[in-house]
Design a protein around this motif. Sequence first.
Motif, mmCIF file in Angstrom:
data_model
loop_
_atom_site.group_PDB
_atom_site.id
_atom_site.type_symbol
_atom_site.label_atom_id
_atom_site.label_comp_id
_atom_site.label_asym_id
_atom_site.label_seq_id
_atom_site.Cartn_x
_atom_site.Cartn_y
_atom_site.Cartn_z
ATOM 1 N N LYS A 53 0.813 -1.217 0.000
ATOM 2 C CA LYS A 53 0.000 0.000 0.000
ATOM 3 C C LYS A 53 0.847 1.269 0.000
ATOM 4 N N LEU A 54 1.884 1.315 0.804
ATOM 5 C CA LEU A 54 2.713 2.520 0.894
ATOM 6 C C LEU A 54 3.382 2.809 -0.442
ATOM 7 N N GLU A 55 3.957 1.792 -1.057
ATOM 8 C CA GLU A 55 4.595 1.963 -2.357
ATOM 9 C C GLU A 55 3.590 2.419 -3.406
ATOM 10 N N VAL A 56 2.427 1.796 -3.405
ATOM 11 C CA VAL A 56 1.423 2.086 -4.423
ATOM 12 C C VAL A 56 0.882 3.504 -4.271
ATOM 13 N N SER A 58 2.271 6.063 -3.035
ATOM 14 C CA SER A 58 3.297 7.064 -3.333
ATOM 15 C C SER A 58 3.627 7.146 -4.820
ATOM 16 N N ASN A 59 3.323 6.080 -5.562
ATOM 17 C CA ASN A 59 3.768 6.007 -6.958
ATOM 18 C C ASN A 59 2.678 5.467 -7.886
ATOM 19 N N PHE A 60 1.409 5.744 -7.589
ATOM 20 C CA PHE A 60 0.361 5.035 -8.330
ATOM 21 C C PHE A 60 0.336 5.386 -9.818
ATOM 22 N N ARG A 61 0.700 6.587 -10.181
ATOM 23 C CA ARG A 61 0.727 6.937 -11.603
ATOM 24 C C ARG A 61 1.790 6.136 -12.340
ATOM 25 N N GLU A 62 2.976 6.090 -11.773
ATOM 26 C CA GLU A 62 4.075 5.342 -12.403
ATOM 27 C C GLU A 62 3.755 3.854 -12.470
ATOM 28 N N ILE A 63 3.164 3.330 -11.401
ATOM 29 C CA ILE A 63 2.818 1.906 -11.362
ATOM 30 C C ILE A 63 1.742 1.591 -12.391
ATOM 31 N N ALA A 64 0.718 2.434 -12.468
ATOM 32 C CA ALA A 64 -0.351 2.207 -13.445
ATOM 33 C C ALA A 64 0.202 2.228 -14.867
ATOM 34 N N TRP A 65 1.103 3.147 -15.141
ATOM 35 C CA TRP A 65 1.665 3.230 -16.483
ATOM 36 C C TRP A 65 2.547 2.018 -16.786
ATOM 37 N N GLU A 66 3.298 1.559 -15.799
ATOM 38 C CA GLU A 66 4.116 0.358 -16.007
ATOM 39 C C GLU A 66 3.230 -0.841 -16.329
ATOM 40 N N LEU A 67 2.128 -0.982 -15.611
ATOM 41 C CA LEU A 67 1.201 -2.075 -15.890
ATOM 42 C C LEU A 67 0.567 -1.930 -17.269
ATOM 43 N N PHE A 68 0.246 -0.699 -17.633
ATOM 44 C CA PHE A 68 -0.465 -0.467 -18.888
ATOM 45 C C PHE A 68 0.400 -0.741 -20.108
ATOM 46 N N GLN A 69 1.696 -0.736 -19.934
ATOM 47 C CA GLN A 69 2.591 -1.002 -21.069
ATOM 48 C C GLN A 69 2.848 -2.491 -21.284
ATOM 49 N N LYS A 70 2.409 -3.333 -20.359
ATOM 50 C CA LYS A 70 2.627 -4.770 -20.483
ATOM 51 C C LYS A 70 1.688 -5.355 -21.530
#
Length: 221
Positions: A53-56, A58-70
Amino acid sequence: MNFCNAISEDFQKASNAALALPMANYLKNNFTFFGIKTEQRRTIFKTNYEKYKLEVKSNFREIAWELFQKQEREFHHCAIDLLQKAFKNNYRLEDIQFIEKLITTHSLWDTVDTLAKYQLGGYLKQFPQETDAVIARFSSASNLWLNRSAILFQLSYKEKTDFDLLKSECEKHKHSKEFFIQKAIGWALRDYSRFNPAGVKAFVLSAQLKPLSTREALRLL
Protein backbone atom coordinates in the motif's frame (compact mmCIF):
# COMPACT_ATOMS: atom_id res chain seq x y z
CA MET A 1 8.42 -2.01 -8.58
CA ASN A 2 7.55 -4.65 -5.97
CA PHE A 3 3.82 -4.29 -6.58
CA CYS A 4 4.16 -4.80 -10.34
CA ASN A 5 6.46 -7.79 -9.87
CA ALA A 6 4.04 -9.38 -7.40
CA ILE A 7 1.06 -8.82 -9.70
CA SER A 8 2.98 -10.34 -12.59
CA GLU A 9 3.92 -13.42 -10.56
CA ASP A 10 0.36 -13.93 -9.31
CA PHE A 11 -1.11 -13.51 -12.79
CA GLN A 12 1.32 -16.10 -14.14
CA LYS A 13 0.29 -18.54 -11.40
CA ALA A 14 -3.41 -17.93 -12.04
CA SER A 15 -3.19 -18.18 -15.84
CA ASN A 16 -5.70 -20.43 -17.54
CA ALA A 17 -5.10 -21.20 -21.21
CA ALA A 18 -8.63 -22.59 -21.63
CA LEU A 19 -10.08 -19.20 -20.71
CA ALA A 20 -7.42 -17.08 -22.39
CA LEU A 21 -8.42 -18.05 -25.91
CA PRO A 22 -12.12 -17.12 -25.73
CA MET A 23 -11.19 -13.90 -23.90
CA ALA A 24 -8.86 -12.96 -26.74
CA ASN A 25 -11.49 -13.91 -29.31
CA TYR A 26 -14.05 -11.68 -27.58
CA LEU A 27 -11.80 -8.68 -28.17
CA LYS A 28 -11.15 -9.70 -31.79
CA ASN A 29 -7.67 -10.99 -30.88
CA ASN A 30 -6.35 -7.48 -30.33
CA PHE A 31 -4.75 -8.58 -27.05
CA THR A 32 -3.38 -11.65 -25.33
CA PHE A 33 -4.76 -12.81 -21.99
CA PHE A 34 -3.67 -14.84 -19.00
CA GLY A 35 -7.22 -16.17 -18.83
CA ILE A 36 -8.09 -14.68 -15.43
CA LYS A 37 -11.71 -13.77 -14.73
CA THR A 38 -12.57 -10.33 -13.38
CA GLU A 39 -13.34 -11.41 -9.82
CA GLN A 40 -10.09 -13.35 -9.46
CA ARG A 41 -8.09 -10.53 -11.04
CA ARG A 42 -9.53 -8.04 -8.58
CA THR A 43 -8.80 -10.35 -5.66
CA ILE A 44 -5.16 -10.55 -6.76
CA PHE A 45 -5.08 -6.78 -7.06
CA LYS A 46 -6.63 -6.17 -3.62
CA THR A 47 -4.28 -8.64 -1.90
CA ASN A 48 -1.19 -7.00 -3.37
CA TYR A 49 -2.53 -3.49 -2.87
CA GLU A 50 -2.79 -4.14 0.86
CA LYS A 51 0.66 -5.70 0.91
CA TYR A 52 2.35 -2.84 -0.93
CA LYS A 53 0.00 0.00 0.00
CA LEU A 54 2.71 2.52 0.89
CA GLU A 55 4.60 1.96 -2.36
CA VAL A 56 1.42 2.09 -4.42
CA LYS A 57 0.01 5.24 -2.84
CA SER A 58 3.30 7.06 -3.33
CA ASN A 59 3.77 6.01 -6.96
CA PHE A 60 0.36 5.04 -8.33
CA ARG A 61 0.73 6.94 -11.60
CA GLU A 62 4.08 5.34 -12.40
CA ILE A 63 2.82 1.91 -11.36
CA ALA A 64 -0.35 2.21 -13.44
CA TRP A 65 1.66 3.23 -16.48
CA GLU A 66 4.12 0.36 -16.01
CA LEU A 67 1.20 -2.07 -15.89
CA PHE A 68 -0.46 -0.47 -18.89
CA GLN A 69 2.59 -1.00 -21.07
CA LYS A 70 2.63 -4.77 -20.48
CA GLN A 71 1.25 -7.18 -23.05
CA GLU A 72 -1.57 -9.10 -21.39
CA ARG A 73 -4.94 -7.38 -21.07
CA GLU A 74 -5.32 -8.23 -17.39
CA PHE A 75 -2.46 -5.83 -16.63
CA HIS A 76 -4.32 -2.98 -18.31
CA HIS A 77 -7.47 -3.65 -16.31
CA CYS A 78 -5.42 -3.94 -13.14
CA ALA A 79 -3.95 -0.50 -13.86
CA ILE A 80 -7.46 0.92 -14.23
CA ASP A 81 -8.57 -0.76 -10.99
CA LEU A 82 -5.65 1.00 -9.32
CA LEU A 83 -6.58 4.37 -10.79
CA GLN A 84 -10.20 3.91 -9.75
CA LYS A 85 -8.96 3.64 -6.19
CA ALA A 86 -6.19 6.22 -6.22
CA PHE A 87 -7.52 9.01 -8.41
CA LYS A 88 -10.75 9.84 -6.53
CA ASN A 89 -10.67 13.61 -5.93
CA ASN A 90 -6.90 13.32 -6.11
CA TYR A 91 -6.14 14.69 -9.56
CA ARG A 92 -3.43 17.14 -10.49
CA LEU A 93 -4.08 19.65 -13.23
CA GLU A 94 -1.42 18.05 -15.43
CA ASP A 95 -3.03 14.58 -15.12
CA ILE A 96 -5.03 15.23 -18.28
CA GLN A 97 -1.90 14.37 -20.28
CA PHE A 98 -1.66 11.05 -18.45
CA ILE A 99 -5.35 10.30 -18.98
CA GLU A 100 -5.00 11.06 -22.69
CA LYS A 101 -1.98 8.76 -22.90
CA LEU A 102 -3.93 5.94 -21.28
CA ILE A 103 -6.93 6.40 -23.57
CA THR A 104 -4.71 6.23 -26.65
CA THR A 105 -2.61 3.25 -25.52
CA HIS A 106 -3.81 -0.32 -26.21
CA SER A 107 -7.15 1.27 -27.05
CA LEU A 108 -10.40 -0.65 -27.22
CA TRP A 109 -13.83 -0.10 -25.70
CA ASP A 110 -13.22 -2.31 -22.64
CA THR A 111 -10.58 0.06 -21.25
CA VAL A 112 -11.47 3.33 -22.96
CA ASP A 113 -15.05 3.41 -21.68
CA THR A 114 -13.96 3.10 -18.05
CA LEU A 115 -11.22 5.67 -18.52
CA ALA A 116 -13.67 8.06 -20.19
CA LYS A 117 -16.42 7.72 -17.60
CA TYR A 118 -14.36 7.67 -14.42
CA GLN A 119 -10.89 9.07 -15.06
CA LEU A 120 -11.72 11.75 -17.65
CA GLY A 121 -15.12 12.38 -16.10
CA GLY A 122 -13.64 12.53 -12.60
CA TYR A 123 -10.85 14.85 -13.68
CA LEU A 124 -13.30 17.31 -15.27
CA LYS A 125 -15.51 17.22 -12.19
CA GLN A 126 -12.52 18.33 -10.14
CA PHE A 127 -11.41 20.88 -12.74
CA PRO A 128 -14.64 21.98 -14.47
CA GLN A 129 -12.93 25.06 -15.83
CA GLU A 130 -10.90 22.74 -18.09
CA THR A 131 -13.93 21.06 -19.65
CA ASP A 132 -14.41 23.21 -22.74
CA ALA A 133 -10.76 23.14 -23.76
CA VAL A 134 -10.22 19.44 -23.06
CA ILE A 135 -13.40 18.26 -24.76
CA ALA A 136 -12.80 20.50 -27.77
CA ARG A 137 -9.32 19.01 -28.16
CA PHE A 138 -10.43 15.40 -27.67
CA SER A 139 -13.44 15.87 -29.92
CA SER A 140 -11.34 17.33 -32.76
CA ALA A 141 -8.56 14.74 -32.50
CA SER A 142 -7.92 12.24 -35.28
CA ASN A 143 -8.08 9.43 -32.69
CA LEU A 144 -11.56 7.87 -32.54
CA TRP A 145 -11.09 6.83 -28.88
CA LEU A 146 -10.52 10.42 -27.84
CA ASN A 147 -13.64 11.33 -29.84
CA ARG A 148 -15.59 8.56 -28.11
CA SER A 149 -14.31 9.72 -24.71
CA ALA A 150 -15.49 13.27 -25.41
CA ILE A 151 -18.99 11.90 -25.99
CA LEU A 152 -19.05 9.53 -23.01
CA PHE A 153 -17.24 11.41 -20.24
CA GLN A 154 -20.49 12.62 -18.64
CA LEU A 155 -21.91 9.11 -18.08
CA SER A 156 -21.38 9.44 -14.32
CA TYR A 157 -22.80 12.98 -14.16
CA LYS A 158 -26.45 11.86 -14.17
CA GLU A 159 -28.80 14.83 -13.69
CA LYS A 160 -25.80 17.19 -13.65
CA THR A 161 -25.02 16.39 -17.28
CA ASP A 162 -24.38 19.44 -19.45
CA PHE A 163 -27.01 18.58 -22.05
CA ASP A 164 -26.00 21.42 -24.36
CA LEU A 165 -22.45 20.07 -24.45
CA LEU A 166 -23.69 16.53 -25.02
CA LYS A 167 -25.92 17.66 -27.88
CA SER A 168 -23.03 19.59 -29.38
CA GLU A 169 -20.81 16.50 -29.33
CA CYS A 170 -23.55 14.38 -30.87
CA GLU A 171 -24.11 16.92 -33.63
CA LYS A 172 -20.39 17.15 -34.31
CA HIS A 173 -19.98 13.40 -34.78
CA LYS A 174 -23.42 12.34 -36.02
CA HIS A 175 -22.20 11.70 -39.58
CA SER A 176 -19.35 9.44 -38.46
CA LYS A 177 -19.24 6.02 -40.09
CA GLU A 178 -17.37 4.59 -37.10
CA PHE A 179 -19.42 2.00 -35.21
CA PHE A 180 -17.88 2.99 -31.86
CA ILE A 181 -18.81 6.64 -32.40
CA GLN A 182 -22.37 5.91 -33.47
CA LYS A 183 -22.78 3.59 -30.50
CA ALA A 184 -21.32 6.15 -28.09
CA ILE A 185 -23.78 8.82 -29.23
CA GLY A 186 -26.70 6.48 -28.63
CA TRP A 187 -25.36 5.28 -25.29
CA ALA A 188 -24.71 8.78 -23.93
CA LEU A 189 -28.18 9.98 -24.95
CA ARG A 190 -29.87 6.85 -23.61
CA ASP A 191 -28.10 7.24 -20.28
CA TYR A 192 -29.19 10.86 -19.94
CA SER A 193 -32.74 9.99 -21.03
CA ARG A 194 -33.25 8.57 -17.54
CA PHE A 195 -33.09 12.14 -16.21
CA ASN A 196 -34.46 14.15 -19.13
CA PRO A 197 -36.58 11.85 -21.32
CA ALA A 198 -38.49 14.64 -23.06
CA GLY A 199 -35.34 16.58 -23.89
CA VAL A 200 -33.53 13.56 -25.28
CA LYS A 201 -36.52 12.45 -27.34
CA ALA A 202 -36.99 15.90 -28.83
CA PHE A 203 -33.30 16.13 -29.71
CA VAL A 204 -33.13 12.67 -31.28
CA LEU A 205 -36.26 13.23 -33.37
CA SER A 206 -34.84 16.45 -34.80
CA ALA A 207 -31.11 15.68 -35.06
CA GLN A 208 -31.13 13.17 -37.93
CA LEU A 209 -28.68 10.84 -36.24
CA LYS A 210 -27.46 7.59 -37.76
CA PRO A 211 -29.96 4.72 -37.34
CA LEU A 212 -27.75 2.94 -34.79
CA SER A 213 -27.41 6.09 -32.68
CA THR A 214 -31.16 6.74 -32.86
CA ARG A 215 -32.06 3.19 -31.94
CA GLU A 216 -29.70 3.15 -28.96
CA ALA A 217 -30.75 6.60 -27.76
CA LEU A 218 -34.47 5.80 -27.73
CA ARG A 219 -34.22 2.34 -26.23
CA LEU A 220 -35.60 3.42 -22.83
CA LEU A 221 -38.25 5.77 -24.23
